[in-house]
Design a protein around this motif. Structure first.
Motif, PDB file in Angstrom:
ATOM      1  N   ASP A 247      36.829  33.293  40.182  1.00  0.00           N
ATOM      2  CA  ASP A 247      35.802  32.898  41.132  1.00  0.00           C
ATOM      3  C   ASP A 247      36.042  33.654  42.439  1.00  0.00           C
ATOM      4  O   ASP A 247      37.063  34.338  42.603  1.00  0.00           O
ATOM      5  CB  ASP A 247      35.849  31.386  41.377  1.00  0.00           C
ATOM      6  CG  ASP A 247      34.540  30.861  41.974  1.00  0.00           C
ATOM      7  OD1 ASP A 247      33.645  31.688  42.226  1.00  0.00           O
ATOM      8  OD2 ASP A 247      34.435  29.643  42.178  1.00  0.00           O
ATOM      9  N   VAL A 248      35.095  33.558  43.350  1.00  0.00           N
ATOM     10  CA  VAL A 248      35.225  34.179  44.670  1.00  0.00           C
ATOM     11  C   VAL A 248      35.065  33.099  45.723  1.00  0.00           C
ATOM     12  O   VAL A 248      34.069  32.372  45.730  1.00  0.00           O
ATOM     13  CB  VAL A 248      34.181  35.292  44.877  1.00  0.00           C
ATOM     14  CG1 VAL A 248      34.292  35.857  46.283  1.00  0.00           C
ATOM     15  CG2 VAL A 248      34.346  36.392  43.844  1.00  0.00           C
TER      16      VAL A 248
ATOM     17  N   HIS B 244      37.477  36.309  48.821  1.00  0.00           N
ATOM     18  CA  HIS B 244      38.653  36.663  48.049  1.00  0.00           C
ATOM     19  C   HIS B 244      38.457  36.268  46.585  1.00  0.00           C
ATOM     20  O   HIS B 244      37.839  35.252  46.282  1.00  0.00           O
ATOM     21  CB  HIS B 244      39.905  35.960  48.588  1.00  0.00           C
ATOM     22  CG  HIS B 244      40.248  36.348  49.987  1.00  0.00           C
ATOM     23  ND1 HIS B 244      40.900  37.507  50.305  1.00  0.00           N
ATOM     24  CD2 HIS B 244      40.008  35.721  51.171  1.00  0.00           C
ATOM     25  CE1 HIS B 244      41.070  37.585  51.613  1.00  0.00           C
ATOM     26  NE2 HIS B 244      40.517  36.500  52.165  1.00  0.00           N
ATOM     27  N   ILE B 245      38.961  37.091  45.675  1.00  0.00           N
ATOM     28  CA  ILE B 245      38.910  36.773  44.250  1.00  0.00           C
ATOM     29  C   ILE B 245      40.023  35.776  43.947  1.00  0.00           C
ATOM     30  O   ILE B 245      41.188  36.026  44.244  1.00  0.00           O
ATOM     31  CB  ILE B 245      39.075  38.043  43.403  1.00  0.00           C
ATOM     32  CG1 ILE B 245      37.907  38.990  43.646  1.00  0.00           C
ATOM     33  CG2 ILE B 245      39.172  37.685  41.929  1.00  0.00           C
ATOM     34  CD1 ILE B 245      38.003  40.288  42.873  1.00  0.00           C
TER      35      ILE B 245
END
Length: 381
Positions: A367-368, A372-373
């Protein structure tokens, strides 16, 4: 065929990037070559006037308002408004027995240009571009002559202005079409569609179809296939359909299917790159665990008897290329790993000890958050 990788550029992305393209177009238009002009004009109570306009020099062509927009099923449209240009030149005139010459200034204002660019692809997967339509409209042309009889020549400026308007309107589109076909299209033919990743593998990013344009976005379908540099062979599985979500809020979107990742695994496995060796020197010093026969004799008592207090080496290899699945629940991988254990003999040769074949389920959710990932990883049995 279905793409392995897709790039989507939205109108917001085009708005951000169009300044570079307009700068190139502005430079190209500033190099317009205009022909000499000559003709006759009759002035009441003066008579027939013969004039010649030569050595035309376009000093600048400025495009203050421009936009690149999407044209569904065609490509892109470049529209320019309120542009202006300035031209200098020389004039020569003859009235009866009177001859004179001098210079002039020409100002061209309120230029409107509209150019449609058709996007496509050739048989090698390289992009193509051509002009499907071009139109130019000029609202105002003003010319001022200077010379001994400049006041007289300004009497017939309307005829000169009309000639200039027609010439410029035809020359702008003529130059744009020529520039696209002479410079831009040959340049696109030189673009590579494969790239070297490292000493073992490369990637093919050729177009699998012409770019698709809608009112919201431009989608570019790329092959997205990794291949072995030593021997490129056909991939034993087809690319699956890649469905993009209907989002257009951001400038650029990238989409990768499982085919993109799985061809990488296939290429590196075929090149023998998915082999890893673990020795005792790789284990951190602060961990009270060592790769030697004494440690593993707790599980296999014969090791200590056959190879007393000897260092060990583990060689991990994939018996088959790893295969990644992408679904609504996230990513899943079911690798098959062979672990071959060796004893390192005093003469540095290796004695095989045992072989383990492991199959595990690995899943991940990505997810983001806040740019940020983030994600979670779960390793099954």
């Amino acid at each position: 065929t279905n793409p392995g990788f897709v790039v989507r550029i939205t109108q917001a992305g085009l708005d951000y990037a169009h300044q570079q393209g307009i700068a190139v177009l502005e430079k190209e238009l500033a190099q317009l070559k205009m022909p000499d002009i000559s003709g006759d004009f009759r002035i009441r109570r003066v008579g027939k006037v013969r004039y010649e306009i030569s050595r035309l020099d376009l000093r600048r062509f400025h495009l203050p308002y421009s936009r690149i927009s999407l044209v569904p099923n065609v490509g892109l449209q470049v529209s320019i408004s309120n542009a202006f240009a300035e031209v200098d030149g020389n004039w020569r005139v003859k009235i009866y027995f009177i001859r004179d010459h001098g210079s002039f200034d020409l100002k061209v204002e309120n230029i409107y240009i509209k150019i449609n660019l058709k996007l496509g692809s050739d048989t090698s997967g390289k992009p193509t571009i051509d002009t499907s339509d071009c139109s130019t409209r000029i609202s105002n042309v003003r010319v001022h002559f200077s010379g001994k009889f400049g006041w007289l020549y300004n009497l017939f400026h309307s005829a000169i202005e009309s000639r200039f308007r027609k010439i410029l309107e035809s020359k702008v589109c003529e130059n744009v079409v020529s520039s696209v076909r002479r410079d831009l299209q040959p340049y696109l033919r030189t673009l590579p569609v494969t790239a070297r990743i490292d000493a073992m593998a490369g990637i093919d990013y050729s177009l699998v179809a012409p770019p698709t344009t809608t009112a919201q976005s431009l989608d570019v379908d790329l092959k997205g296939e990794f291949f072995s540099l030593a021997h490129r062979s056909a991939v034993p599985f087809p690319p699956l359909a890649l469905a993009f979500p209907p989002d257009h809020d951001r400038m650029v979107y990238f989409g990768a299917s499982s085919y993109f990742f799985n061809t990488a695994g296939f290429a590196y496995h075929g090149a023998g790159a998915l082999v890893f060796e673990i020795t005792d020197s790789l284990i951190p010093k602060d961990i009270d665990f060592h790769l030697n026969t004494s440690t593993f004799s707790a599980f296999i008592p014969q090791l200590e008897k056959m190879y007393p207090d000897m260092l060990m080496k583990f060689r991990l290899s994939a018996s088959s290329a790893p295969f990644l699945n992408i679904g609504p629940g996230g990513l899943s991988l079911k690798p098959v790993v062979d672990i071959q254990a060796y004893a390192i003999l005093p003469n540095s040769s290796l004695a095989p000890l045992f072989l383990l074949s492991l199959v595990s389920n690995v899943s991940a959710v990505i997810d983001v958050k806040s740019g940020h990932i983030v994600g979670s990883l779960k390793v099954g049995r």
